[in-house]
Scaffold this motif. Sequence first.
Motif, mmCIF file in Angstrom:
data_model
loop_
_atom_site.group_PDB
_atom_site.id
_atom_site.type_symbol
_atom_site.label_atom_id
_atom_site.label_comp_id
_atom_site.label_asym_id
_atom_site.label_seq_id
_atom_site.Cartn_x
_atom_site.Cartn_y
_atom_site.Cartn_z
ATOM 1 N N GLY A 239 32.963 35.306 72.511
ATOM 2 C CA GLY A 239 31.380 35.075 72.972
ATOM 3 C C GLY A 239 31.478 34.303 74.120
ATOM 4 N N ASN A 240 32.418 33.276 74.524
ATOM 5 C CA ASN A 240 32.542 32.582 75.593
ATOM 6 C C ASN A 240 33.288 32.955 76.698
ATOM 7 O OD1 ASN A 240 30.746 30.432 74.368
ATOM 8 N ND2 ASN A 240 32.511 29.854 73.390
ATOM 9 N N LEU A 241 34.032 34.333 76.497
ATOM 10 C CA LEU A 241 34.908 34.893 77.400
ATOM 11 C C LEU A 241 34.035 35.511 78.628
ATOM 12 C CD1 LEU A 241 37.700 35.713 78.500
ATOM 13 C CD2 LEU A 241 37.502 37.895 77.025
ATOM 14 N N VAL A 242 34.272 35.327 79.958
ATOM 15 C CA VAL A 242 33.609 35.892 81.122
ATOM 16 C C VAL A 242 34.618 36.596 81.776
ATOM 17 C CG1 VAL A 242 32.039 35.494 82.962
ATOM 18 C CG2 VAL A 242 31.890 33.975 80.938
ATOM 19 N N TYR A 243 34.838 37.961 81.772
ATOM 20 C CA TYR A 243 35.720 38.604 82.632
ATOM 21 C C TYR A 243 35.115 39.906 82.762
ATOM 22 C CZ TYR A 243 40.364 40.515 84.035
ATOM 23 O OH TYR A 243 41.228 41.116 84.766
ATOM 24 N N ASP A 248 42.847 47.435 79.496
ATOM 25 C CA ASP A 248 43.010 47.166 78.021
ATOM 26 C C ASP A 248 44.400 46.729 77.821
ATOM 27 O OD1 ASP A 248 40.452 47.549 77.590
ATOM 28 O OD2 ASP A 248 40.667 49.729 77.031
ATOM 29 N N THR A 249 45.477 46.595 78.704
ATOM 30 C CA THR A 249 46.763 46.396 78.339
ATOM 31 C C THR A 249 47.192 44.936 78.456
ATOM 32 O OG1 THR A 249 47.457 46.833 80.613
ATOM 33 C CG2 THR A 249 47.599 48.761 79.149
ATOM 34 N N LEU A 250 46.110 44.293 79.158
ATOM 35 C CA LEU A 250 46.463 42.697 79.320
ATOM 36 C C LEU A 250 46.644 42.067 77.848
ATOM 37 C CD1 LEU A 250 43.808 42.180 82.324
ATOM 38 C CD2 LEU A 250 46.330 42.432 82.361
ATOM 39 N N LYS A 251 47.241 40.932 77.772
ATOM 40 C CA LYS A 251 47.749 40.315 76.649
ATOM 41 C C LYS A 251 48.272 38.975 77.270
ATOM 42 C CE LYS A 251 50.380 40.252 72.366
ATOM 43 N NZ LYS A 251 51.234 41.076 71.503
ATOM 44 N N ALA A 252 47.502 37.871 76.590
ATOM 45 C CA ALA A 252 48.004 36.491 76.742
ATOM 46 C C ALA A 252 48.085 35.855 75.591
ATOM 47 C CB ALA A 252 47.272 35.793 77.806
ATOM 48 N N SER A 253 49.147 34.664 75.473
ATOM 49 C CA SER A 253 49.346 33.836 74.085
ATOM 50 C C SER A 253 49.131 32.530 74.533
ATOM 51 C CB SER A 253 50.727 34.218 73.784
ATOM 52 O OG SER A 253 50.987 35.616 73.481
ATOM 53 N N PHE A 254 48.401 31.783 73.690
ATOM 54 C CA PHE A 254 48.070 30.376 73.963
ATOM 55 C C PHE A 254 48.574 29.585 72.878
ATOM 56 C CE2 PHE A 254 45.905 32.431 76.941
ATOM 57 C CZ PHE A 254 45.474 31.793 78.221
ATOM 58 N N HIS A 255 48.769 28.490 72.858
ATOM 59 C CA HIS A 255 49.072 27.254 71.654
ATOM 60 C C HIS A 255 47.983 26.336 71.987
ATOM 61 C CE1 HIS A 255 51.355 24.662 68.857
ATOM 62 N NE2 HIS A 255 50.753 23.999 69.551
ATOM 63 N N ILE A 256 47.243 26.223 70.614
ATOM 64 C CA ILE A 256 46.008 25.452 70.525
ATOM 65 C C ILE A 256 46.184 24.504 69.768
ATOM 66 C CG2 ILE A 256 43.527 25.385 69.987
ATOM 67 C CD1 ILE A 256 43.622 28.516 70.760
ATOM 68 N N ALA A 276 46.390 36.669 86.500
ATOM 69 C CA ALA A 276 45.770 35.128 86.535
ATOM 70 C C ALA A 276 44.326 35.070 86.109
ATOM 71 C CB ALA A 276 46.280 34.522 87.952
ATOM 72 N N ALA A 277 43.674 35.971 86.918
ATOM 73 C CA ALA A 277 42.120 35.829 86.661
ATOM 74 C C ALA A 277 41.793 36.077 84.838
ATOM 75 C CB ALA A 277 41.563 37.055 87.346
ATOM 76 N N TYR A 278 42.579 36.908 84.244
ATOM 77 C CA TYR A 278 42.357 37.109 82.930
ATOM 78 C C TYR A 278 42.868 35.788 82.055
ATOM 79 C CZ TYR A 278 42.798 38.849 78.313
ATOM 80 O OH TYR A 278 42.933 38.833 76.856
ATOM 81 N N ASP A 279 43.949 35.425 82.389
ATOM 82 C CA ASP A 279 44.497 34.108 81.753
ATOM 83 C C ASP A 279 43.703 33.013 81.910
ATOM 84 O OD1 ASP A 279 46.480 35.875 81.275
ATOM 85 O OD2 ASP A 279 48.041 35.065 82.745
ATOM 86 N N THR A 280 43.219 32.964 82.998
ATOM 87 C CA THR A 280 42.256 31.701 83.286
ATOM 88 C C THR A 280 40.879 31.792 82.463
ATOM 89 O OG1 THR A 280 43.148 31.361 85.456
ATOM 90 C CG2 THR A 280 40.830 30.283 85.112
ATOM 91 N N ALA A 281 40.401 33.122 82.451
ATOM 92 C CA ALA A 281 39.130 33.424 81.725
ATOM 93 C C ALA A 281 39.333 33.114 80.326
ATOM 94 C CB ALA A 281 38.749 34.810 82.054
ATOM 95 N N VAL A 282 40.592 33.643 79.658
ATOM 96 C CA VAL A 282 40.733 33.192 78.274
ATOM 97 C C VAL A 282 41.003 31.704 77.742
ATOM 98 C CG1 VAL A 282 42.300 33.684 76.585
ATOM 99 C CG2 VAL A 282 41.870 35.446 78.068
ATOM 100 N N GLU A 283 41.466 30.914 78.801
ATOM 101 C CA GLU A 283 41.730 29.390 78.810
ATOM 102 C C GLU A 283 40.020 28.860 78.684
ATOM 103 O OE1 GLU A 283 44.107 25.781 80.555
ATOM 104 O OE2 GLU A 283 44.563 27.804 81.515
#
Length: 314
Positions: A239-243, A248-256, A276-283
């Motif tokens: 709900g907070n993602l702005v991209y 659809d092939t983009l995939k990023a992993s994060f440790h929270i 980079a834009a997708y990764d920044t938007a997810v973070e």
Amino acid sequence: MKHATSSGPYKVPKDHDGLRSAAMAVAMHAVLILFLWVGVHWQSNEPVAVEAEVWDMKVQEAAPPAPPAPEAEPEPAPEVKPPPAPVSPPDEVKPEPKAPDIALERLKARLKAEKEKQEELKKEQLKKEQLKKEQLKKEEEKQAKLKAEKEKAEKKKLEEQKAKEEQEKKEKKEQAEKKLKADKEAKAKLDKAAEKARAAEMSRITGAVGAGTSGTAAKSTGPRSDGGYEAAIRGKIKGNLVYSGTDDTLKASFHISQLPTGEIISVRKTKGSGNAAYDTAVENAIWKSSPLPKKKDGTVVRDFDTDFNMKDLH
């Protein structure tokens, strides 16, 4: 000359001096002509035609018969005056101007006056046209001056507006930099607090293990034991993602890492998507989702790894 007796009718006496009367008539005409000539030349205005009527002294009408008069003494004979000396005519007598010449002179004078009047009117017209041209030139110069002043004022206004926009832009940039700096400082404080909390938690877990257990504490790698809990976390982050991308092939992993209250204390990218834009938007969406949802029992998973697939976030 003999006179009639008083007893008989009146008779016209015979003319015995005809030559003398003719001479007198000629002299009178000469004097009249002389006076007319002198009068014409002494006048300043145009000569006028003079008519003279000549009377013939020889012609005499017979007097009507007189009524019989009483006897009277005989009248004395009339005194005969000598004729006046003849007046010699002037050396040169200029002929009087004829009527056609007078009319021609008047016509010339009238034409000359009209010509002078036309020239005066022409001069007045030229003067008015010159004055009109000067007024038009002054008006054009005035309009040009007003136009230049207006353009100058508009240019100055645009420059002031541009300077104002530049100042506002500069102020916004400074505010953004200040905010970014403040966010970084806040994030650094949160990271520091998270490290302290993690160290305290590890000390607590280590102490608990040393006091009554003989195994190792299992580190959670994600909210895998509770599908609803994982779905709640993903839903809030989504709900907070702005991209605006559509790959659809983009995939990023994060440790929270989060506190027991659900407040996120650190986000670390463990595997990028190559965008980079997708990764920044997810973070950014993860940070905006703090605090994260809790489990049904009110607890949270302090540290976990999670993947974010673009196709799952639509």
